[in-house]
Scaffold this motif. Structure first.
Motif, PDB file in Angstrom:
ATOM      1  N   ASP A  23     -39.613  32.561  46.630  1.00 15.23           N
ATOM      2  CA  ASP A  23     -40.072  33.022  45.319  1.00 15.23           C
ATOM      3  C   ASP A  23     -40.805  31.858  44.673  1.00 15.23           C
ATOM      4  OD1 ASP A  23     -40.490  34.473  42.972  1.00 15.23           O
ATOM      5  OD2 ASP A  23     -38.478  35.319  42.988  1.00 15.23           O
ATOM      6  N   ALA A  24     -41.972  32.133  44.123  1.00 10.91           N
ATOM      7  CA  ALA A  24     -42.768  31.084  43.490  1.00 10.91           C
ATOM      8  C   ALA A  24     -43.573  31.693  42.358  1.00 10.91           C
ATOM      9  CB  ALA A  24     -43.706  30.423  44.515  1.00 10.91           C
ATOM     10  N   GLY A  25     -43.739  30.922  41.286  1.00 15.62           N
ATOM     11  CA  GLY A  25     -44.483  31.463  40.168  1.00 15.62           C
ATOM     12  C   GLY A  25     -44.517  30.546  38.967  1.00 15.62           C
ATOM     13  N   VAL A  26     -44.763  31.164  37.812  1.00 15.57           N
ATOM     14  CA  VAL A  26     -44.828  30.460  36.537  1.00 15.57           C
ATOM     15  C   VAL A  26     -43.884  31.149  35.561  1.00 15.57           C
ATOM     16  CG1 VAL A  26     -46.295  29.688  34.645  1.00 15.57           C
ATOM     17  CG2 VAL A  26     -47.234  29.827  36.959  1.00 15.57           C
ATOM     18  N   LEU A  27     -43.085  30.338  34.858  1.00 16.69           N
ATOM     19  CA  LEU A  27     -42.099  30.842  33.909  1.00 16.69           C
ATOM     20  C   LEU A  27     -42.428  30.338  32.509  1.00 16.69           C
ATOM     21  CD1 LEU A  27     -39.259  32.083  33.177  1.00 16.69           C
ATOM     22  CD2 LEU A  27     -38.320  29.815  33.715  1.00 16.69           C
ATOM     23  N   TRP A  28     -42.448  31.276  31.561  1.00 19.23           N
ATOM     24  CA  TRP A  28     -42.544  30.938  30.150  1.00 19.23           C
ATOM     25  C   TRP A  28     -41.250  31.402  29.489  1.00 19.23           C
ATOM     26  CZ3 TRP A  28     -46.420  33.145  32.989  1.00 19.23           C
ATOM     27  CH2 TRP A  28     -47.661  32.482  33.041  1.00 19.23           C
ATOM     28  N   GLN A  29     -40.534  30.503  28.818  1.00 22.62           N
ATOM     29  CA  GLN A  29     -39.253  30.867  28.209  1.00 22.62           C
ATOM     30  C   GLN A  29     -39.013  30.015  26.968  1.00 22.62           C
ATOM     31  OE1 GLN A  29     -35.763  30.505  30.735  1.00 22.62           O
ATOM     32  NE2 GLN A  29     -34.834  32.273  29.728  1.00 22.62           N
ATOM     33  N   GLY A  30     -38.814  30.686  25.828  1.00 21.66           N
ATOM     34  CA  GLY A  30     -38.566  29.961  24.597  1.00 21.66           C
ATOM     35  C   GLY A  30     -39.717  29.033  24.253  1.00 21.66           C
ATOM     36  N   GLY A  31     -39.383  27.837  23.803  1.00 20.58           N
ATOM     37  CA  GLY A  31     -40.412  26.885  23.431  1.00 20.58           C
ATOM     38  C   GLY A  31     -40.756  25.912  24.524  1.00 20.58           C
ATOM     39  N   SER A  32     -40.252  26.129  25.731  1.00 19.75           N
ATOM     40  CA  SER A  32     -40.492  25.179  26.808  1.00 19.75           C
ATOM     41  C   SER A  32     -41.553  25.695  27.766  1.00 19.75           C
ATOM     42  CB  SER A  32     -39.199  24.951  27.600  1.00 19.75           C
ATOM     43  OG  SER A  32     -38.826  26.130  28.289  1.00 19.75           O
ATOM     44  N   GLY A  33     -41.969  24.779  28.625  1.00 22.04           N
ATOM     45  CA  GLY A  33     -42.854  25.210  29.697  1.00 22.04           C
ATOM     46  C   GLY A  33     -44.316  25.164  29.312  1.00 22.04           C
ATOM     47  N   PRO A  34     -45.153  25.829  30.135  1.00 24.87           N
ATOM     48  CA  PRO A  34     -44.731  26.645  31.265  1.00 24.87           C
ATOM     49  C   PRO A  34     -44.123  25.811  32.398  1.00 24.87           C
ATOM     50  CG  PRO A  34     -47.103  26.414  31.260  1.00 24.87           C
ATOM     51  CD  PRO A  34     -46.628  25.799  29.984  1.00 24.87           C
ATOM     52  N   ILE A  35     -43.214  26.443  33.127  1.00 23.48           N
ATOM     53  CA  ILE A  35     -42.620  25.828  34.307  1.00 23.48           C
ATOM     54  C   ILE A  35     -43.245  26.477  35.542  1.00 23.48           C
ATOM     55  CG2 ILE A  35     -40.517  25.556  35.668  1.00 23.48           C
ATOM     56  CD1 ILE A  35     -38.961  25.562  33.001  1.00 23.48           C
ATOM     57  N   VAL A  36     -43.863  25.672  36.372  1.00 26.07           N
ATOM     58  CA  VAL A  36     -44.398  26.154  37.647  1.00 26.07           C
ATOM     59  C   VAL A  36     -43.382  25.793  38.721  1.00 26.07           C
ATOM     60  CG1 VAL A  36     -46.370  26.178  39.206  1.00 26.07           C
ATOM     61  CG2 VAL A  36     -46.716  25.642  36.789  1.00 26.07           C
ATOM     62  N   PHE A  37     -43.005  26.764  39.539  1.00 28.36           N
ATOM     63  CA  PHE A  37     -41.929  26.513  40.495  1.00 28.36           C
ATOM     64  C   PHE A  37     -42.213  27.156  41.848  1.00 28.36           C
ATOM     65  CE2 PHE A  37     -40.951  30.676  38.869  1.00 28.36           C
ATOM     66  CZ  PHE A  37     -40.418  31.359  39.949  1.00 28.36           C
ATOM     67  N   SER A  38     -41.578  26.620  42.867  1.00 31.91           N
ATOM     68  CA  SER A  38     -41.599  27.214  44.203  1.00 31.91           C
ATOM     69  C   SER A  38     -40.245  26.979  44.845  1.00 31.91           C
ATOM     70  CB  SER A  38     -42.703  26.588  45.053  1.00 31.91           C
ATOM     71  OG  SER A  38     -42.656  27.074  46.384  1.00 31.91           O
ATOM     72  N   ILE A  39     -39.646  28.057  45.350  1.00 30.89           N
ATOM     73  CA  ILE A  39     -38.352  27.997  46.033  1.00 30.89           C
ATOM     74  C   ILE A  39     -38.539  28.634  47.406  1.00 30.89           C
ATOM     75  CG2 ILE A  39     -35.910  28.586  45.951  1.00 30.89           C
ATOM     76  CD1 ILE A  39     -36.328  29.121  42.908  1.00 30.89           C
ATOM     77  N   LEU A  40     -38.400  27.824  48.452  1.00 32.75           N
ATOM     78  CA  LEU A  40     -38.551  28.292  49.829  1.00 32.75           C
ATOM     79  C   LEU A  40     -37.227  28.116  50.553  1.00 32.75           C
ATOM     80  CD1 LEU A  40     -41.896  26.418  50.699  1.00 32.75           C
ATOM     81  CD2 LEU A  40     -41.636  28.640  49.572  1.00 32.75           C
ATOM     82  N   THR A  41     -36.893  29.046  51.437  1.00 34.01           N
ATOM     83  CA  THR A  41     -35.636  28.941  52.183  1.00 34.01           C
ATOM     84  C   THR A  41     -35.849  29.320  53.642  1.00 34.01           C
ATOM     85  OG1 THR A  41     -34.791  31.217  51.980  1.00 34.01           O
ATOM     86  CG2 THR A  41     -34.472  29.769  50.091  1.00 34.01           C
ATOM     87  N   ARG A  42     -34.864  28.936  54.467  1.00 32.58           N
ATOM     88  CA  ARG A  42     -34.844  29.361  55.865  1.00 32.58           C
ATOM     89  C   ARG A  42     -33.491  28.998  56.463  1.00 32.58           C
ATOM     90  NH1 ARG A  42     -38.272  28.303  59.578  1.00 32.58           N
ATOM     91  NH2 ARG A  42     -36.636  28.873  61.018  1.00 32.58           N
TER      92      ARG A  42
END
Length: 256
Positions: A212-231
């Motif tokens: 899952d990867a994307g951009v998060l806007w929450q409250g007064g913070s961010g934006p947070i750009v993130f990437s979570i990879l698994t295997r």
């Protein structure tokens, strides 16, 4: 992140940055892992980079045959007439992770090599696509085909969705589709609480891969750009969505 790996037996690669503060989270973020359906963001980015203002092109139906319909195609498999416009391909690929739409997009942009080309233009040098759906989801350990890194995905998403490096209209269209993503309810969205807006893309494959990867806007913070990879290294492993949710919780705790 170490505790999540220990408890789940899943290998985790994470990269996230709060663009307002510059604070970041990294865990094995330079390790190559299978990209799976995350490639669809880059594919749509490449399509729009070339054609964002060409409404005639974007709304002209492209026919395809029944033997082009592949697994996990919830939109394309239900069509009465086998044709999709490029706009419809992008919508199906990003909001529903439709694999047939993903392959049709690859045809429009010139094949898998176009993914690596755009990634490199955006500053992501460890991202490559070699195959189409569904083979690109194979995920054999040690196979570098169809892989990215968590750091690369953050670079790509920031470039496309925040910095407008493929154009402002491309940025706007990508945000529109990804804010309406339907596939992350048990993954990143499950790790969030309170008021937020999330523009993301998921992926899944063999060996228990979930991304899952994307951009998060929450409250007064961010934006947070993130990437979570698994295997995992187990070909029979099941997709563990909760690992993504747990990692998302840690990211928000660290960066908000």
């Amino acid at each position: 992140m170490d505790a999540i790996e220990t408890q789940s037996g899943v290998t985790l690669a994470v990269s996230a940055v709060n663009l307002a503060t510059g604070e970041s989270v990294q865990h094995q973020s330079s390790e190559p892992l299978p990209m799976c359906s995350l490639f669809k963001v880059i594919a749509v980015g490449a399509l729009l980079k070339a054609h964002a203002y060409d409404e005639q092109y974007l709304n002209t139906p492209v026919p395809f045959s029944a033997d082009q319909i592949v697994v996990n195609s919830p939109v394309a498999s239900k069509l009465g007439i086998l044709q999709m416009t490029p706009n419809e391909m992008a919508d199906a690929a990003l909001r529903y992770s439709d694999n047939t739409a993903g392959n049709l997009l690859l045809e429009q942009i010139g094949g898998p090599a176009a993914i690596r080309q755009l990634a490199q233009q955006l500053g992501a040098t460890s991202t490559r696509l070699d195959r189409a759906e569904p083979e690109l989801n194979e995920g054999i350990p040690g196979d570098l085909r169809d892989t990215t890194t968590a750091d690369d995905m953050v670079t790509i998403l920031r470039a496309l969705l925040i910095d407008g490096q493929a154009g402002q209209l491309t940025q706007s269209k990508l945000q529109d589709w990804m804010l309406q993503n339907t596939t992350s309810g048990a993954r990143a969205r499950a790790g969030l609480s309170g008021s937020y807006e999330l523009a993301d893309k998921t992926g899944a494959g063999g060996y228990g891969i979930v991304n899952d990867a994307g951009v998060l806007w929450q409250g007064g913070s961010g934006p947070i750009v993130f990437s979570i990879l698994t295997r995992t290294d187990d070909p029979a492993a099941k997709n563990n969505n909760d690992v993504i949710a747990q990692a998302m919780r840690l990211i928000t705790l660290e960066l908000q």
